[in-house]
Design a protein around this motif. Structure first.
Motif, mmCIF file in Angstrom:
data_model
loop_
_atom_site.group_PDB
_atom_site.id
_atom_site.type_symbol
_atom_site.label_atom_id
_atom_site.label_comp_id
_atom_site.label_asym_id
_atom_site.label_seq_id
_atom_site.Cartn_x
_atom_site.Cartn_y
_atom_site.Cartn_z
ATOM 1 N N ASP A 70 0.863 -1.192 0.000
ATOM 2 C CA ASP A 70 0.000 0.000 0.000
ATOM 3 C C ASP A 70 0.889 1.229 0.000
ATOM 4 O OD1 ASP A 70 -2.019 1.838 0.224
ATOM 5 O OD2 ASP A 70 -2.424 1.465 2.337
ATOM 6 N N GLU A 71 1.319 1.620 -1.174
ATOM 7 C CA GLU A 71 2.220 2.756 -1.297
ATOM 8 C C GLU A 71 1.430 4.071 -1.258
ATOM 9 O OE1 GLU A 71 5.016 1.875 -0.701
ATOM 10 O OE2 GLU A 71 6.182 1.011 -2.350
ATOM 11 N N SER A 114 -0.205 18.632 3.430
ATOM 12 C CA SER A 114 -1.197 17.762 4.059
ATOM 13 C C SER A 114 -1.385 16.431 3.339
ATOM 14 C CB SER A 114 -2.553 18.476 4.166
ATOM 15 O OG SER A 114 -3.093 18.753 2.885
ATOM 16 N N MET A 115 -0.877 16.287 2.125
ATOM 17 C CA MET A 115 -0.972 14.986 1.454
ATOM 18 C C MET A 115 -0.139 13.924 2.173
ATOM 19 S SD MET A 115 -1.179 15.789 -2.651
ATOM 20 C CE MET A 115 0.381 16.660 -2.766
ATOM 21 N N VAL A 116 0.757 14.350 3.068
ATOM 22 C CA VAL A 116 1.586 13.414 3.814
ATOM 23 C C VAL A 116 0.740 12.528 4.729
ATOM 24 C CG1 VAL A 116 2.039 14.823 5.865
ATOM 25 C CG2 VAL A 116 3.813 13.274 4.998
ATOM 26 N N TRP A 117 -0.505 12.924 5.000
ATOM 27 C CA TRP A 117 -1.386 12.168 5.890
ATOM 28 C C TRP A 117 -2.119 11.047 5.158
ATOM 29 C CZ3 TRP A 117 -0.073 13.017 10.582
ATOM 30 C CH2 TRP A 117 0.256 14.290 11.045
ATOM 31 N N TYR A 118 -1.566 10.536 4.082
ATOM 32 C CA TYR A 118 -2.225 9.503 3.258
ATOM 33 C C TYR A 118 -2.753 8.348 4.110
ATOM 34 C CZ TYR A 118 -2.628 5.579 -0.006
ATOM 35 O OH TYR A 118 -3.078 4.495 -0.710
ATOM 36 N N TYR A 119 -1.899 7.761 4.941
ATOM 37 C CA TYR A 119 -2.306 6.599 5.729
ATOM 38 C C TYR A 119 -3.308 6.980 6.816
ATOM 39 C CZ TYR A 119 1.582 4.003 3.615
ATOM 40 O OH TYR A 119 2.439 3.382 2.725
ATOM 41 N N LEU A 124 -8.443 6.562 9.629
ATOM 42 C CA LEU A 124 -9.297 7.199 10.627
ATOM 43 C C LEU A 124 -10.611 7.744 10.079
ATOM 44 C CD1 LEU A 124 -6.754 9.227 12.827
ATOM 45 C CD2 LEU A 124 -7.604 6.885 13.144
ATOM 46 N N SER A 125 -10.696 7.970 8.780
ATOM 47 C CA SER A 125 -11.870 8.673 8.248
ATOM 48 C C SER A 125 -13.136 7.822 8.216
ATOM 49 C CB SER A 125 -11.576 9.212 6.837
ATOM 50 O OG SER A 125 -11.258 8.161 5.954
ATOM 51 N N ASP A 126 -13.040 6.548 8.619
ATOM 52 C CA ASP A 126 -14.269 5.760 8.694
ATOM 53 C C ASP A 126 -15.080 6.097 9.944
ATOM 54 O OD1 ASP A 126 -12.335 4.685 10.367
ATOM 55 O OD2 ASP A 126 -13.115 2.643 10.211
ATOM 56 N N GLU A 352 6.459 5.200 7.963
ATOM 57 C CA GLU A 352 7.308 4.027 7.743
ATOM 58 C C GLU A 352 6.718 2.767 8.343
ATOM 59 O OE1 GLU A 352 12.045 2.795 8.227
ATOM 60 O OE2 GLU A 352 11.259 4.605 9.178
ATOM 61 N N HIS A 353 6.091 2.875 9.512
ATOM 62 C CA HIS A 353 5.563 1.709 10.211
ATOM 63 C C HIS A 353 4.041 1.711 10.133
ATOM 64 C CE1 HIS A 353 9.475 0.604 11.725
ATOM 65 N NE2 HIS A 353 9.658 1.839 12.134
ATOM 66 N N ASN A 354 3.524 0.962 9.206
ATOM 67 C CA ASN A 354 2.091 0.803 9.059
ATOM 68 C C ASN A 354 1.755 -0.676 9.010
ATOM 69 O OD1 ASN A 354 -0.271 2.722 8.491
ATOM 70 N ND2 ASN A 354 1.550 3.895 7.889
ATOM 71 N N PRO A 355 1.033 -1.245 10.020
ATOM 72 C CA PRO A 355 0.544 -0.544 11.213
ATOM 73 C C PRO A 355 1.677 -0.257 12.193
ATOM 74 C CG PRO A 355 0.094 -2.893 11.379
ATOM 75 C CD PRO A 355 0.657 -2.669 10.001
ATOM 76 N N ILE A 356 1.411 0.671 13.108
ATOM 77 C CA ILE A 356 2.420 1.131 14.061
ATOM 78 C C ILE A 356 2.685 0.051 15.110
ATOM 79 C CG2 ILE A 356 2.930 2.853 15.823
ATOM 80 C CD1 ILE A 356 3.041 3.944 13.028
#
Length: 359
Positions: A70-71, A114-119, A124-126, A352-356
């Motif tokens: 998931d890039e 703000s595009m850095v908040w992709y993940y 969270l938007s659900d 870098e860490h997804n999930p944290i």
């Protein structure tokens, strides 16, 4: 990429090197063309230098970084509101998720937008009303007409974003300079804490001049006045030249070295490194230099004890831009704070860490 003071030193060095390689390649090709240099090896050398200058990233990224499932992508899909400020700045504010969800306002670091908040937007938007905004001069927010890039100015802009969040108390999440802006917001608008603001999340940030809490703080502190500040003023004065060198460094891949060293720990994916480098190149060097000069005047040490709402402090255990002791100090002085550490995490650990992974 977090724009630490010594990043500008690196960008000048690799930018000048990039221009030298490109110019050298063009010169060799020209000299071969007019017959001053004889032999196909000169032509090949010149062509390779030019090709590396404009496309080296296509070689370096596949060689040194794994692809991810998931890039991140530079997307903007939320509802947009444009907010005009008294100083002429027009802020880009975007809304994601259900209108009746718990509002959380995300303030990004200095360098990307703000595009850095992709993940975070995806995750969270659900259930949250996710609100992101571009800091002045970055992304789609315009520059202040009075060239004010102080943390106080940004904190007042954050208050304007809070006013758009509806009736529910908001959570403020700030990364790097975003966390610094959040702390200044708490000093300037203490009456909003507990009423309009329910809690804070401070991610890889600091409470004072970041030079004092970064790696090599003693050396950087000694160099701030005689070296770092003049370089920043020079960057702002020669903005078009510096921007050209930055894009050339992005194209040849050398920019990724700075992005990696200052933000990641080596486990990032190919797409994450490319994405971060691209967002860094988008940011105006002049804007970034002026904002970094503004950070040198930042100090909210005395503010910490007055923030009497819940605060979650998050830091990467290997962050060199805002080292973990800064987070430990904030946790100790904030009245209602919890500290969470991300294993093998740098300044960009949330990406870098997804999930944290927490400790």
């Amino acid at each position: 990429m977090p724009f630490m003071p010594f990043n500008f030193l690196f960008l000048w060095l690799v930018g000048l090197l990039s221009i030298g390689v490109l110019g050298g390649g063009i010169y060799i090709i020209y000299e071969w063309y007019i017959g001053a240099l004889v032999g196909i090896s000169y032509l090949v050398s010149g062509v390779l230098m030019v090709l590396w200058s404009v496309g080296g990233r296509f070689i370096s990224l596949p060689l040194f970084r794994r692809p991810g499932a998931d890039e991140p992508k530079p997307t903007r899909t939320g509802t947009v509101q444009r907010v005009e400020r008294p100083d002429g700045t027009i802020l880009q504010v975007e809304f994601y998720g259900p209108e009746d969800g718990q509002p959380i306002i995300l303030s990004h670091g200095w360098g990307p937008n703000s595009m850095v908040w992709y993940y975070v937007k995806r995750q969270l938007s659900d259930r949250f009303r996710v609100i992101v905004w571009d800091l002045p001069g970055l992304g789609k927010s315009t520059r202040p007409k009075n060239s004010d890039y102080s943390i106080e100015k940004f904190a007042r802009d954050l208050e304007a974003v809070v006013s758009l969040a509806g009736n529910k108390p908001v959570i403020l999440l700030g990364h790097s300079i975003g966390g610094m802006i959040t702390l200044t917001f708490c000093r300037l608008f203490p009456e909003l804490l507990g009423s309009r603001v329910a809690g804070l999340i401070l991610v890889d940030t600091t409470y004072t001049n970041p030079v004092k809490t970064s790696i090599f703080s003693g050396l950087l502190g000694a160099l701030q006045k005689p070296l770092l500040e003049p370089i920043l003023y020079l960057t702002a004065a020669l903005e078009p030249i510096m921007w050209g060198m930055t894009w050339l460094s992005y194209l040849n891949g050398s920019l990724f070295i700075s992005v990696e060293l200052s933000g990641f720990k080596g486990t990032e994916t190919r797409g994450q490194l490319e994405f971060s480098g691209f967002l860094s190149a988008l940011g105006s060097p002049g804007v970034l230099a002026r904002g970094t000069l503004g950070m040198f005047k930042f100090d909210e040490t005395k503010t910490l004890r007055s923030i009497n709402i819940p605060v979650l402090v998050i830091c990467g255990d290997s962050d060199i831009a805002t080292t973990p002791p800064a987070s430990v100090r904030m946790k100790a002085e904030l009245p209602q704070a919890e500290l969470v550490t991300i294993e093998k995490g740098g300044h960009m650990a949330l990406m870098e860490h997804n999930p944290i992974r927490f400790t």
